[in-house]
Scaffold this active site. Sequence first.
Site, PDB file in Angstrom:
ATOM      1  N   ASP A 212      37.816  37.711  45.320  1.00 45.95           N
ATOM      2  CA  ASP A 212      36.753  38.705  45.174  1.00 45.95           C
ATOM      3  C   ASP A 212      36.787  39.755  46.280  1.00 45.95           C
ATOM      4  O   ASP A 212      37.398  39.571  47.316  1.00 45.95           O
ATOM      5  CB  ASP A 212      35.380  38.034  45.118  1.00 45.95           C
TER       6      ASP A 212
ATOM      7  N   GLU B  98      34.055  34.034  46.583  1.00 42.53           N
ATOM      8  CA  GLU B  98      34.016  33.409  47.920  1.00 42.53           C
ATOM      9  C   GLU B  98      32.971  34.088  48.797  1.00 42.53           C
ATOM     10  O   GLU B  98      32.391  33.466  49.670  1.00 42.53           O
ATOM     11  CB  GLU B  98      35.408  33.490  48.566  1.00 42.53           C
TER      12      GLU B  98
END
Length: 190
Positions: free
Chosen positions: A81, A139
């Site tokens: 991400d 994350e």
Amino acid sequence: MTTATLDQAAEQLREQVIAWRCYLHEHPELSFHEEKTAQFVYDTLNSFGNLEVTRPTKTSVMARLIGAQPGKVLAMRADMDALPITEANTFAFVSKNQGVMHACGHDGHTSMLLAAAKILSRMKDQIKGEVRFLFQHAEELFPGGAEEMVAAGVMDGVDLVIGAHLWASMEFGKIGIVAGFLTNGRNQTE
């Protein structure tokens, strides 16, 4: 495969890894929205052969490399991400998604793990046990995608985990391994 042979395999992939990283950097996606990133990773892994590739959650990917001989299960993990940051760089591969940027190196983490999967997938007959390549979503956003992936069973039977992470102070071409935690400010083995 010898260390020299592994070094050669990595060197042969250098330009491909750079291209993957640039592509991912140009197309960042926020936590829980990594649809195109996960599809890119899924398709890339499927192109290698010898891997069982699945989508344990909507925006995560897992590939299993089951070796020719029994053994332990090693998981290798990278995050995918990006952050809600507007990129101010002028690189040729600057973010094309306004207000979203790979500012934490997750594009590099993903690219490195793709490279490891490609190299190791060619070594299936030499692998004892299983290697799981985990491409984690979300994350950066608590509680994060790891919790969802664990609930989906990606860690079932895993004996050891290696997390892919860029470390600017590490000498180029070197790999650092620490037992316990490293990037939370303390080493749990002390």
